[in-house]
Design a protein around this motif. Structure first.
Motif, PDB file in Angstrom:
ATOM      1  N   ASN A 171     -34.476 -76.135 -47.518  1.00  0.00           N
ATOM      2  CA  ASN A 171     -35.052 -75.949 -46.183  1.00  0.00           C
ATOM      3  C   ASN A 171     -33.979 -75.689 -45.130  1.00  0.00           C
ATOM      4  O   ASN A 171     -34.177 -74.871 -44.233  1.00  0.00           O
ATOM      5  N   VAL A 172     -32.851 -76.381 -45.248  1.00  0.00           N
ATOM      6  CA  VAL A 172     -31.746 -76.131 -44.313  1.00  0.00           C
ATOM      7  C   VAL A 172     -31.265 -74.690 -44.482  1.00  0.00           C
ATOM      8  O   VAL A 172     -31.063 -73.960 -43.500  1.00  0.00           O
ATOM      9  N   GLY A 174     -32.929 -72.097 -45.645  1.00  0.00           N
ATOM     10  CA  GLY A 174     -33.944 -71.179 -45.120  1.00  0.00           C
ATOM     11  C   GLY A 174     -33.907 -71.119 -43.606  1.00  0.00           C
ATOM     12  O   GLY A 174     -33.966 -70.034 -43.006  1.00  0.00           O
ATOM     13  N   PHE A 175     -33.788 -72.284 -42.985  1.00  0.00           N
ATOM     14  CA  PHE A 175     -33.750 -72.374 -41.523  1.00  0.00           C
ATOM     15  C   PHE A 175     -32.550 -71.604 -40.963  1.00  0.00           C
ATOM     16  O   PHE A 175     -32.694 -70.779 -40.057  1.00  0.00           O
ATOM     17  N   ALA A 178     -32.838 -67.695 -41.706  1.00  0.00           N
ATOM     18  CA  ALA A 178     -33.820 -67.052 -40.828  1.00  0.00           C
ATOM     19  C   ALA A 178     -33.290 -66.999 -39.399  1.00  0.00           C
ATOM     20  O   ALA A 178     -33.442 -65.987 -38.706  1.00  0.00           O
ATOM     21  N   GLY A 179     -32.644 -68.079 -38.963  1.00  0.00           N
ATOM     22  CA  GLY A 179     -32.070 -68.111 -37.621  1.00  0.00           C
ATOM     23  C   GLY A 179     -31.002 -67.044 -37.437  1.00  0.00           C
ATOM     24  O   GLY A 179     -30.983 -66.336 -36.433  1.00  0.00           O
ATOM     25  N   MET A 181     -30.666 -64.269 -39.160  1.00  0.00           N
ATOM     26  CA  MET A 181     -31.311 -62.946 -39.177  1.00  0.00           C
ATOM     27  C   MET A 181     -31.960 -62.653 -37.829  1.00  0.00           C
ATOM     28  O   MET A 181     -31.886 -61.528 -37.320  1.00  0.00           O
ATOM     29  N   ALA A 182     -32.615 -63.668 -37.245  1.00  0.00           N
ATOM     30  CA  ALA A 182     -33.287 -63.475 -35.954  1.00  0.00           C
ATOM     31  C   ALA A 182     -32.264 -63.115 -34.880  1.00  0.00           C
ATOM     32  O   ALA A 182     -32.488 -62.193 -34.088  1.00  0.00           O
TER      33      ALA A 182
END
Lengths: 203, 119
Positions: A171-172, A174-175, A178-179, A181-182
């Motif tokens: 989860n870390v 993924g977070f 995604a952050g 990439m954003a």
């Protein structure tokens, strides 16, 4: 499923770790984090050699990165050239490429461990956009060292809780991925350019 | 949203879509982490014994000597590391039966060695 996978670690030892990290660098769905955690845990229990586990994970990852880069160079480069000829996509491609090349070593380094889900794609894109091989390799070797030490080390330290550690770690990861990439996509969309036709950007 | 930002989003619909998607993913993983932090049970001292573990792994995580485990599972036939599933098969019992035996042996050991009991 997880149990079958975990049972393979004491059976095949370092080999399964090598195979898992190799294929995970090619964007194949390999539970390499869990396998590295398990290898660390079995090493803590004295069932596997710690050095062999770390070495196998590292070797698999470094060779996997090189394979991904080569696949990108062979298969992806023509596609990038085609996209550069398309008016709409060209500007974005050139800007992304310029950014990757300007920060090649740190991008490769950070996508090995901190933003690890992005790693395999950076391998392909690096090869496809002709990121200098030396920069790619420096980032890959240093980054994989951190990645492997981190996961095998966590498994070693928390041998009894690898399932919990794996859940939190995924989860870390993924977070953070995604952050990142954003932030990167946001930069591509909103950041104003000074020399768009040269692929240059305002510093 | 300021007009200029909106224009830029409309100018690059594909990138804007990907941007929105990554923001959603980020929120999703962030929420999951918050849930784990809030609802995670206190760490158990003894992890549940599972079929994929080896006797040595159980001994390590339950803080009991390997010799004690050897008395329950017997010496392994070859060099190959055995999982509890394989030990059970070798002993001709089911894995749950083996796990129960191991748990009894650990409880007995801890009863006679108070220093080995979890805090």
């Amino acid at each position: 499923m997880t149990d079958t996978l975990l049972a393979m670690v004491p059976h095949y030892g370092a080999w399964i770790v090598l195979v898992a990290t190799f294929f995970s660098c090619l964007a194949l769905p390999m539970p390499s984090s869990l396998i590295m955690l398990a290898a660390g845990a079995f090493a803590a229990a004295g069932e596997l050699s710690l050095m062999a586990s770390v070495g196998a994970a590292w070797g698999g990852a470094v060779v996997g990165d090189q394979t991904g880069y080569a696949i990108g160079a062979k298969g992806g480069a023509p596609l990038v050239q085609r996209l550069k000829r398309r008016k709409k996509a060209a500007e974005t491609i050139l800007r992304a490429e310029a950014m990757l090349h300007r920060r090649g070593v740190s991008t490769v380094f950070l996508t090995r461990w901190l933003f690890s889900p992005l790693g395999p794609y950076v391998n392909f894109v690096g090869g496809a956009t002709d990121l200098p091989w030396r920069h790619f390799t420096i980032g890959s070797i240093s980054g994989e060292t951190v990645w492997v030490t981190l996961y095998v080390g966590l498994g070693f330290a928390f041998a009894g809780q690898i399932a919990e550690v794996a859940q939190i770690a995924s989860n870390v990861a993924g977070f953070l991925a995604a952050g990142a990439m954003a932030v990167w996509l946001g930069w591509l969309i909103f950041h104003r350019r000074v020399h768009p036709h040269h692929g240059g950007t305002r510093r | 949203m300021p007009r200029r930002l909106k224009d830029r989003m409309q100018d690059k619909p594909l990138l804007a879509g990907a941007f929105a998607l990554t923001v959603l993913f980020c929120l999703f993983f962030g929420a999951k982490l918050v849930l784990i932090a809030l609802h995670h049970p206190p760490r158990p001292t003894d992890p549940p014994i599972a079929n994929w573990m080896t006797p040595g792994y159980v001994a390590h995580t339950w803080h009991v000597p390997k010799e004690m485990m050897l008395e329950v599972v017997g010496p392994r036939p070859g060099e190959r590391r055995e999982t509890l599933d394989e030990v059970a098969e070798r002993l001709g019992i089911t894995t749950p039966e083996l796990i129960a035996r191991i748990e009894t042996a650990i409880a007995d050991y801890r009863a006679t060695h108070p220093e080995a009991a979890p805090e």
